[in-house]
Design a protein around this motif. Structure first.
Motif, PDB file in Angstrom:
ATOM      1  N   GLY A  43       0.999  -1.140  -0.141  1.00 15.79           N
ATOM      2  CA  GLY A  43      -0.036   0.023   0.008  1.00 15.79           C
ATOM      3  C   GLY A  43       0.778   1.239   0.025  1.00 15.79           C
ATOM      4  O   GLY A  43       0.486   2.076  -0.621  1.00 15.79           O
ATOM      5  N   HIS A  44       1.958   1.303   0.793  1.00 11.77           N
ATOM      6  CA  HIS A  44       2.722   2.408   0.715  1.00 11.77           C
ATOM      7  C   HIS A  44       3.568   2.656  -0.636  1.00 11.77           C
ATOM      8  O   HIS A  44       3.642   3.822  -1.179  1.00 11.77           O
ATOM      9  CB  HIS A  44       4.021   2.000   1.824  1.00 11.77           C
ATOM     10  N   PHE A  45       3.846   1.446  -1.256  1.00  7.77           N
ATOM     11  CA  PHE A  45       4.674   1.541  -2.434  1.00  7.77           C
ATOM     12  C   PHE A  45       3.526   1.979  -3.286  1.00  7.77           C
ATOM     13  O   PHE A  45       3.926   2.765  -4.296  1.00  7.77           O
ATOM     14  CB  PHE A  45       4.925   0.054  -2.798  1.00  7.77           C
ATOM     15  N   ALA A  46       2.341   1.488  -3.641  1.00 11.09           N
ATOM     16  CA  ALA A  46       1.348   1.896  -4.563  1.00 11.09           C
ATOM     17  C   ALA A  46       1.085   3.231  -4.407  1.00 11.09           C
ATOM     18  O   ALA A  46       0.942   4.116  -5.369  1.00 11.09           O
ATOM     19  CB  ALA A  46       0.195   1.004  -4.459  1.00 11.09           C
ATOM     20  N   LEU A  47       0.716   3.768  -3.184  1.00  6.24           N
ATOM     21  CA  LEU A  47       0.447   5.232  -2.949  1.00  6.24           C
ATOM     22  C   LEU A  47       1.407   6.087  -3.288  1.00  6.24           C
ATOM     23  O   LEU A  47       1.294   7.205  -4.024  1.00  6.24           O
ATOM     24  CB  LEU A  47      -0.123   5.462  -1.597  1.00  6.24           C
ATOM     25  N   ALA A  48       2.870   5.729  -2.997  1.00  2.00           N
ATOM     26  CA  ALA A  48       3.847   6.500  -3.335  1.00  2.00           C
ATOM     27  C   ALA A  48       4.325   6.523  -4.993  1.00  2.00           C
ATOM     28  O   ALA A  48       4.305   7.809  -5.317  1.00  2.00           O
ATOM     29  CB  ALA A  48       5.146   5.968  -2.722  1.00  2.00           C
ATOM     30  N   ALA A  49       3.883   5.660  -5.411  1.00  2.00           N
ATOM     31  CA  ALA A  49       4.160   5.692  -6.994  1.00  2.00           C
ATOM     32  C   ALA A  49       2.974   6.436  -7.462  1.00  2.00           C
ATOM     33  O   ALA A  49       3.287   7.320  -8.592  1.00  2.00           O
ATOM     34  CB  ALA A  49       4.189   4.113  -7.507  1.00  2.00           C
ATOM     35  N   ILE A  50       1.954   6.149  -7.254  1.00  2.00           N
ATOM     36  CA  ILE A  50       0.601   7.049  -7.618  1.00  2.00           C
ATOM     37  C   ILE A  50       1.014   8.597  -7.520  1.00  2.00           C
ATOM     38  O   ILE A  50       0.905   9.486  -8.241  1.00  2.00           O
ATOM     39  CB  ILE A  50      -0.677   6.466  -7.135  1.00  2.00           C
ATOM     40  N   GLY A  51       1.520   8.858  -6.382  1.00  3.45           N
ATOM     41  CA  GLY A  51       1.660  10.348  -6.064  1.00  3.45           C
ATOM     42  C   GLY A  51       2.805  10.799  -7.027  1.00  3.45           C
ATOM     43  O   GLY A  51       2.540  11.982  -7.429  1.00  3.45           O
ATOM     44  N   LEU A  52       3.949   9.997  -7.173  1.00  7.74           N
ATOM     45  CA  LEU A  52       4.864  10.811  -8.009  1.00  7.74           C
ATOM     46  C   LEU A  52       4.346  10.759  -9.427  1.00  7.74           C
ATOM     47  O   LEU A  52       4.559  11.835 -10.052  1.00  7.74           O
ATOM     48  CB  LEU A  52       5.986   9.563  -7.922  1.00  7.74           C
ATOM     49  N   VAL A  53       3.448   9.751  -9.897  1.00 10.46           N
ATOM     50  CA  VAL A  53       3.008  10.130 -11.141  1.00 10.46           C
ATOM     51  C   VAL A  53       2.176  11.360 -11.136  1.00 10.46           C
ATOM     52  O   VAL A  53       2.316  12.176 -12.264  1.00 10.46           O
ATOM     53  CB  VAL A  53       2.384   8.767 -11.721  1.00 10.46           C
ATOM     54  N   VAL A  54       1.231  11.468 -10.225  1.00 14.52           N
ATOM     55  CA  VAL A  54       0.411  12.563 -10.169  1.00 14.52           C
ATOM     56  C   VAL A  54       1.223  13.927 -10.260  1.00 14.52           C
ATOM     57  O   VAL A  54       0.828  15.129 -10.976  1.00 14.52           O
ATOM     58  CB  VAL A  54      -0.569  12.715  -8.912  1.00 14.52           C
ATOM     59  N   TRP A  55       2.501  13.916  -9.658  1.00 13.22           N
ATOM     60  CA  TRP A  55       3.142  15.066  -9.456  1.00 13.22           C
ATOM     61  C   TRP A  55       3.587  15.516 -10.777  1.00 13.22           C
ATOM     62  O   TRP A  55       4.044  16.560 -11.240  1.00 13.22           O
ATOM     63  CB  TRP A  55       4.370  15.023  -8.457  1.00 13.22           C
ATOM     64  N   ILE A  56       4.128  14.455 -11.448  1.00 13.47           N
ATOM     65  CA  ILE A  56       4.879  14.494 -12.657  1.00 13.47           C
ATOM     66  C   ILE A  56       3.739  15.042 -13.745  1.00 13.47           C
ATOM     67  O   ILE A  56       4.177  15.984 -14.624  1.00 13.47           O
ATOM     68  CB  ILE A  56       5.473  13.305 -13.188  1.00 13.47           C
ATOM     69  N   VAL A  57       2.525  14.620 -13.753  1.00 13.60           N
ATOM     70  CA  VAL A  57       1.585  15.251 -14.449  1.00 13.60           C
ATOM     71  C   VAL A  57       1.426  16.551 -14.123  1.00 13.60           C
ATOM     72  O   VAL A  57       1.030  17.231 -14.877  1.00 13.60           O
ATOM     73  CB  VAL A  57       0.207  14.333 -14.382  1.00 13.60           C
ATOM     74  N   TYR A  58       1.350  16.905 -12.755  1.00 13.38           N
ATOM     75  CA  TYR A  58       1.085  18.492 -12.505  1.00 13.38           C
ATOM     76  C   TYR A  58       2.348  19.155 -13.153  1.00 13.38           C
ATOM     77  O   TYR A  58       2.024  20.329 -13.613  1.00 13.38           O
ATOM     78  CB  TYR A  58       1.266  18.446 -10.998  1.00 13.38           C
ATOM     79  N   LEU A  59       3.595  18.670 -13.162  1.00  8.57           N
ATOM     80  CA  LEU A  59       4.559  19.471 -13.569  1.00  8.57           C
ATOM     81  C   LEU A  59       4.248  19.787 -15.182  1.00  8.57           C
ATOM     82  O   LEU A  59       4.769  20.801 -15.576  1.00  8.57           O
ATOM     83  CB  LEU A  59       5.905  18.825 -13.494  1.00  8.57           C
TER      84      LEU A  59
END
Length: 125
Positions: A43-59
């Motif tokens: 769960g930690h891994f999945a949420l962190a990966a999703i958050g990183l992808v969302v941040w890249i999309v934000y950039l």
């Protein structure tokens, strides 16, 4: 500042990949010696990966809602990560028992521990 956050996130993700790989190779997901629950780790891994992808999309898109979404995703990531961290650290391993003091052996029979307790202690011979 956005790029600095991305670089920090990527460095943290690389450390997380290393720890996840170490955990998996030591039998963590198969119930080896790890005390970490499998759903918490993944769960930690999945949420962190999703958050990183969302941040890249934000950039890429510069939509403020995505930045806030990535931030909100970081809250459970941090909570799950902090619940994993102490369990794997060496400080939580049981301490070895203290060394035992050598047993005191009584003096051989016919001798006394003190020269003054002997019946001949006051005798010059």
């Amino acid at each position: 500042m956005d790029t600095a956050a991305l670089v920090t996130w990527v460095i943290t993700a690389l450390g997380g990949f290393y720890m996840l790989g170490t955990w998996l190779t030591r039998g963590g997901a198969r119930g080896g010696t790890s005390r970490l629950p499998v759903p918490v780790v993944f769960g930690h891994f999945a949420l962190a990966a999703i958050g990183l992808v969302v941040w890249i999309v934000y950039l890429v898109t510069d939509k403020d809602a995505l930045a806030w979404t990535a931030f909100i995703l970081l809250v459970p990531v941090a909570l799950l990560g902090s619940s994993c961290s102490p369990a794997g650290s060496p400080s939580t391993a049981p301490a070895p028992p203290p060394p035992r003091a050598p047993a005191r052996t009584p003096p051989p029979s016919g001798t006394s521990p003190s020269p003054w307790s002997s019946p001949t202690a006051c005798s010059p011979w």
